[in-house]
Enzyme design. Structure first.
Site, PDB file in Angstrom:
ATOM      1  N   VAL A  80     -26.616 -77.070  43.135  1.00 55.66           N
ATOM      2  CA  VAL A  80     -26.015 -78.147  42.944  1.00 55.66           C
ATOM      3  C   VAL A  80     -26.748 -79.370  43.844  1.00 55.66           C
ATOM      4  O   VAL A  80     -26.977 -79.198  45.132  1.00 55.66           O
ATOM      5  CB  VAL A  80     -24.425 -78.089  43.716  1.00 55.66           C
ATOM      6  N   ASP A  81     -27.185 -80.356  43.042  1.00 58.05           N
ATOM      7  CA  ASP A  81     -27.958 -81.342  43.456  1.00 58.05           C
ATOM      8  C   ASP A  81     -27.448 -82.691  43.127  1.00 58.05           C
ATOM      9  O   ASP A  81     -28.142 -83.430  42.284  1.00 58.05           O
ATOM     10  CB  ASP A  81     -29.255 -81.255  43.656  1.00 58.05           C
ATOM     11  N   LEU A  82     -26.374 -83.165  43.474  1.00 58.88           N
ATOM     12  CA  LEU A  82     -25.626 -84.592  42.755  1.00 58.88           C
ATOM     13  C   LEU A  82     -25.522 -85.586  43.660  1.00 58.88           C
ATOM     14  O   LEU A  82     -24.335 -85.454  44.335  1.00 58.88           O
ATOM     15  CB  LEU A  82     -24.371 -84.024  42.366  1.00 58.88           C
ATOM     16  N   TYR A 139     -37.222 -78.932  50.311  1.00 60.45           N
ATOM     17  CA  TYR A 139     -35.886 -78.774  50.153  1.00 60.45           C
ATOM     18  C   TYR A 139     -35.532 -78.085  48.855  1.00 60.45           C
ATOM     19  O   TYR A 139     -34.511 -77.348  48.883  1.00 60.45           O
ATOM     20  CB  TYR A 139     -35.113 -79.944  50.362  1.00 60.45           C
TER      21      TYR A 139
END
Length: 264
Positions: free
Chosen positions: A147-149, A53
């Site tokens: 963005v991976d939050l 991913y």
């Protein structure tokens, strides 16, 4: 290794989980207070991207000329194991900034995940992504926003409002692209996709099929571009040859959202 998520953005320092590291002889893994994997690094190839991913977070490369990449600006919201930050800095030679709330994550990445020190072309900023993305220095300046939050429970994105996605859109250049990691098998996925589509326009949004772990990467462009399949194939072959990313495989599992909705 049930989850492949990263740390929260809006939490006090006292609420942040403890960060730990494990190795299996092949890869090194980052954990945030649980056994779940929050990021990884191949021990023999520390500047390559290990997780599927995370590789897909690089799909913005399909929409820009390869020769222009090094002159563009990258910004990551959430450092994780620094895979994206290192790849942009070391492999793409791009000016790169990462925003991370948890100082332990930064320290661990520097000590255990080969994250280089800050320099003229690399910067790690300790701060809340929701605040940092609004700063004037980013408005209209970012070409690749990733963005991976997620928090350590990986239930839903911590920053997931239309206002937040509007701030992300405002940071992009006209050719800029946001890539977002969403957990595609969770009930929050469609709600998140609807918010992104409302802000960017459904015609500007693309989505991958979920990985085996359930991560779905969504791309949103500031300005829509609909290259032909032949153009995408040519670009994917170039990306794969230059940077050894599985870009030709991406084309089998990446579709425009509007087309997907229309085709049912």
């Amino acid at each position: 290794m049930a989850s492949r998520k990263k740390p929260a953005a809006s939490a006090t320092v006292n609420e942040l989980p403890e960060v730990s590291v494990s190795d299996d002889g092949v890869s090194r893994y980052l954990h945030l207070g649980t056994p779940w994997v929050q990021g990884s690094m191949k021990l023999k190839e520390p500047f390559e991207i290990d997780l599927e991913y995370v590789q897909r977070m690089m799909a913005w490369l399909l929409f820009v000329p390869p020769e222009s990449v090094a002159s563009r600006q990258a910004l990551q919201l959430g450092l994780g194991a620094a895979a994206l930050t290192k790849f942009h800095h070391k492999k793409l030679r791009m000016p790169t900034t990462a925003i991370e709330l948890n100082p332990q994550v930064v320290n661990i990445c520097r000590s255990w995940f080969k994250l280089p020190p800050d320099s003229d072309s690399l910067r790690v900023v300790l701060g809340d992504a929701a605040v940092e993305i609004r700063r004037p220095e980013w408005q209209g300046k970012v070409d690749a926003l990733q963005v991976d939050l997620y928090d350590h429970n990986a239930a839903a994105p911590v920053l997931d409002s239309e206002d937040f996605y509007a701030d992300c859109r405002n940071s992009l250049t006209p050719e800029g692209c946001m890539t977002v990691n969403l957990f595609g098998r969770m009930s929050s996925y469609q709600a998140s996709l609807d918010k992104i589509s409302a802000v960017f326009g459904a015609e500007n949004v693309w989505a991958f099929r979920p990985t085996r772990e359930g991560n779905t990467v969504v791309l949103a462009q500031r300005v829509a571009s609909r290259p032909s399949r032949e153009q995408l194939q040519s670009r994917a072959e170039s990306v794969q040859a230059r940077w050894d990313l599985p870009a030709t495989k991406w084309l089998k599992v990446l579709k425009p959202v509007q087309e997907s909705v229309t085709s049912g």
